[in-house]
Design a protein around this motif. Structure first.
Motif, PDB file in Angstrom:
ATOM      1  N   ALA A 178      13.555  32.373 -32.280  1.00  9.27           N
ATOM      2  CA  ALA A 178      12.232  32.973 -32.340  1.00  9.27           C
ATOM      3  C   ALA A 178      11.798  33.014 -33.789  1.00  9.27           C
ATOM      4  O   ALA A 178      12.471  33.605 -34.634  1.00  9.27           O
ATOM      5  CB  ALA A 178      12.246  34.374 -31.746  1.00  9.27           C
ATOM      6  N   VAL A 179      10.686  32.343 -34.097  1.00  3.94           N
ATOM      7  CA  VAL A 179      10.114  32.418 -35.436  1.00  3.94           C
ATOM      8  C   VAL A 179       9.067  33.525 -35.412  1.00  3.94           C
ATOM      9  O   VAL A 179       8.242  33.565 -34.488  1.00  3.94           O
ATOM     10  CB  VAL A 179       9.445  31.079 -35.824  1.00  3.94           C
ATOM     11  N   VAL A 180       9.096  34.410 -36.366  1.00  2.00           N
ATOM     12  CA  VAL A 180       8.087  35.463 -36.431  1.00  2.00           C
ATOM     13  C   VAL A 180       7.374  35.333 -37.780  1.00  2.00           C
ATOM     14  O   VAL A 180       7.974  35.517 -38.842  1.00  2.00           O
ATOM     15  CB  VAL A 180       8.713  36.862 -36.258  1.00  2.00           C
ATOM     16  N   THR A 217      19.441  35.249 -29.268  1.00  2.00           N
ATOM     17  CA  THR A 217      18.321  34.664 -30.004  1.00  2.00           C
ATOM     18  C   THR A 217      18.529  34.763 -31.512  1.00  2.00           C
ATOM     19  O   THR A 217      18.879  35.827 -32.019  1.00  2.00           O
ATOM     20  CB  THR A 217      17.011  35.390 -29.632  1.00  2.00           C
ATOM     21  N   ALA A 218      18.333  33.646 -32.192  1.00  2.00           N
ATOM     22  CA  ALA A 218      18.300  33.678 -33.653  1.00  2.00           C
ATOM     23  C   ALA A 218      16.848  33.922 -34.058  1.00  2.00           C
ATOM     24  O   ALA A 218      15.953  33.249 -33.566  1.00  2.00           O
ATOM     25  CB  ALA A 218      18.791  32.354 -34.227  1.00  2.00           C
ATOM     26  N   VAL A 219      16.625  34.904 -34.919  1.00  2.00           N
ATOM     27  CA  VAL A 219      15.264  35.218 -35.338  1.00  2.00           C
ATOM     28  C   VAL A 219      15.064  34.723 -36.769  1.00  2.00           C
ATOM     29  O   VAL A 219      15.870  35.011 -37.652  1.00  2.00           O
ATOM     30  CB  VAL A 219      14.991  36.736 -35.255  1.00  2.00           C
ATOM     31  N   ALA A 220      14.017  33.948 -36.973  1.00  2.00           N
ATOM     32  CA  ALA A 220      13.629  33.519 -38.320  1.00  2.00           C
ATOM     33  C   ALA A 220      12.359  34.272 -38.669  1.00  2.00           C
ATOM     34  O   ALA A 220      11.323  34.090 -38.041  1.00  2.00           O
ATOM     35  CB  ALA A 220      13.395  32.012 -38.359  1.00  2.00           C
ATOM     36  N   LEU A 221      12.470  35.143 -39.653  1.00  2.00           N
ATOM     37  CA  LEU A 221      11.368  36.021 -40.002  1.00  2.00           C
ATOM     38  C   LEU A 221      10.757  35.545 -41.322  1.00  2.00           C
ATOM     39  O   LEU A 221      11.468  35.364 -42.310  1.00  2.00           O
ATOM     40  CB  LEU A 221      11.923  37.447 -40.143  1.00  2.00           C
TER      41      LEU A 221
END
Ligand code: TYD
Ligand code: MG
Length: 462
Positions: A178-180, A217-221
């Protein structure tokens, strides 16, 4: 359990994140002025709520669940490699499921572009990806996706600035990535304070960290760097995330560097080199050659070193300009090297090589926008300065790698053999370094004992 008051009001420093019950003009923690902003918290912040929930659950169960270490799944085995080699290497081999990585950088540097490309790569490889955009509309992201070849099945878009909506979407779809985009544009309706304020930014990061940790989920913030040069105030986010990766570069140039400021899953020494093209960020084929600005014939004021940033050797050109200064104290300015290190080298040059720069302005620059922190660059910086002052180029085909002591002695660079191998691969024929590599007399290696000897050899002075 004690009851949490319905409304809590705290004053949060927008610079360092310190909290105070009362307003004051100066932050006691970081000494910044006028940075305290009243933040009304309806309830306690989310991470403590989550932790409370977790600890109550554990207490109810009587004990924490214990897993045999051999049974615990290693994160390593399941890394998501994007295939963008430069990015994967800086991450330590790819994204770790269940982790949260902060991507920081100046506005306009290419963070959205990079992460859209990352999401598309993973989607194309069969891993579901979700791109949450609070910054741009879905149509704008689609427009960029067309340019960078990121219109892929399996890549979903959510346009929202509401944190709960974003978290809900991630939980509902449980994507691999998930890119935020970005931490500064999302806000929780439960908290007072506008999007981008320290309270909100922390809430966004900690809620997303919880979401990442509770699943796969890997989160890319994405986080913009503020004027002060940090992501939304120093220290406010770094401890909430597993890794902090900075995307850097000169605004007008096309080179972009990836660098880890923190990485729970890898080294922070690695540097990734990318180039901004018309169709997004691309890997640079021969990164080591990339920082060599001038080709032959060599000019005065330039010296080449082989830097070891992380596991990869990079040939880097150090440029120096020495010019007689006018009135007042002479100027000393550097880009890419520590100015204090250069001041020290100027003193060593005066004391041990008879090169006096007292009446000169001194400028030192690392070509290509790279930043070098290792002392092994000392010899090249000193040689570039001497070369500029003497108006005599460093002999062609020569690289320098060695640390200088205050006494003017040369210490061999660490892993000199790696550097020499890289230098030869790039066509250099001579390495000037310190003594003690264990193979004196090897062809092409000059083991200089002191600065004077190294400079004589580099500039072929008599
Ligand atoms: P962007 O990813 O929007 O930066 P950030 O999210 O860090 O603010 O990148 C914006 C810049 O990149 C913009 O000036 C245009 C340039 N760009 C290219 O040169 N090529 C491209 O393919 C794309 C998509 C952007
Ligand atoms: Mg952006």
């Amino acid at each position: 359990m004690t009851a949490v008051p319905a409304v809590r009001s705290v004053y949060v420093c927008q610079q360092c994140g310190a909290e105070y019950p009362k307003w004051s003009g100066q932050c006691g923690a970081c000494q910044a002025w006028n940075t305290l902003v009243e933040t009304v918290a309806a309830r306690g912040p989310a991470p403590s709520r989550a932790r409370q929930r977790a600890s109550t659950a554990a207490a109810a169960a009587g004990a924490a669940a214990i897993e045999a270490i051999g049974e615990v799944r290693s994160a390593e085995a399941h890394r998501l490699a994007s295939g963008i080699g430069e990015l994967d290497r800086v991450l330590g081999g790819g994204l770790v499921p269940g982790s949260i990585v902060l991507f920081g950088g100046d506005p306009g540097i290419g963070k959205s572009t990079l992460l859209l490309q990352l999401a598309a790569r993973l989607a194309r490889a069969g891993h579901a990806a979700l791109y949450v955009t609070g910054e741009e509309s879905a149509a704008q992201v689609r427009g960029r996706a067309e340019r960078v070849n990121a219109v892929v099945d399996g890549l979903g878009l959510v346009a929202t600035t509401d944190l709960d909506t974003a978290v809900g979407a991630v939980e509902a779809h449980a994507p691999a990535l998930a890119v935020v985009d970005s931490v500064q544009t999302l806000a929780s309706a439960e908290l007072g304070g506008p999007a981008g304020s320290v309270g909100q930014v922390r809430e966004v990061a900690s809620r997303l960290a919880d979401v990442a940790k509770s699943g796969e989920t890997a989160v890319a913030l994405v986080g913009h760097v503020t004027k002060e040069g940090t992501v939304a105030g120093p220290r406010t986010l770094e401890h909430l995330v597993d890794a902090v990766i900075y995307l850097e570069g000169e605004r007008l140039g096309t080179t972009r560097l990836l660098r880890a400021a923190k990485n729970r899953f890898g080294s922070t020494d690695e540097v990734g080199v990318l180039e901004m093209r018309g169709d997004g960020l691309a890997e640079v084929p021969d990164a080591s050659r990339f920082f060599l600005e001038s080709e032959q014939p060599p000019v005065a004021g330039s010296a080449i070193t082989i830097a070891l940033e992380g596991t990869r050797p990079l040939a880097v050109e150090i440029q120096a300009l020495v010019a007689p200064s006018g009135y007042g104290s002479p100027r000393r300015a550097t880009t890419g090297v520590d100015v204090n290190r250069v001041l020290l080298l100027i003193a060593v040059l005066a004391r041990h090589a008879g090169l006096n720069l007292t009446g000169h302005d001194v400028y030192v620059n690392v070509a290509g926008g790279l930043r070098i922190d290792e002392p092994a660059a000392d010899l090249a910086v000193a040689a570039a300065l001497a070369s500029s002052l003497r108006e005599r180029p460093v002999q062609s085909g020569t690289v320098l790698a060695g640390e200088l002591s205050l006494a003017g002695r040369v210490r061999t660079a660490s892993r000199a053999d790696r550097r020499w191998a890289e230098a030869q691969r790039l066509g250099f024929t001579r390495l000037i370094t310190g003594p003690g590599r264990g193979s004196p007399g090897e062809r092409g290696i000059v083991e200089a004992l002191d600065l004077r000897g190294a400079l004589q050899s580099a500039l072929r002075e008599d």
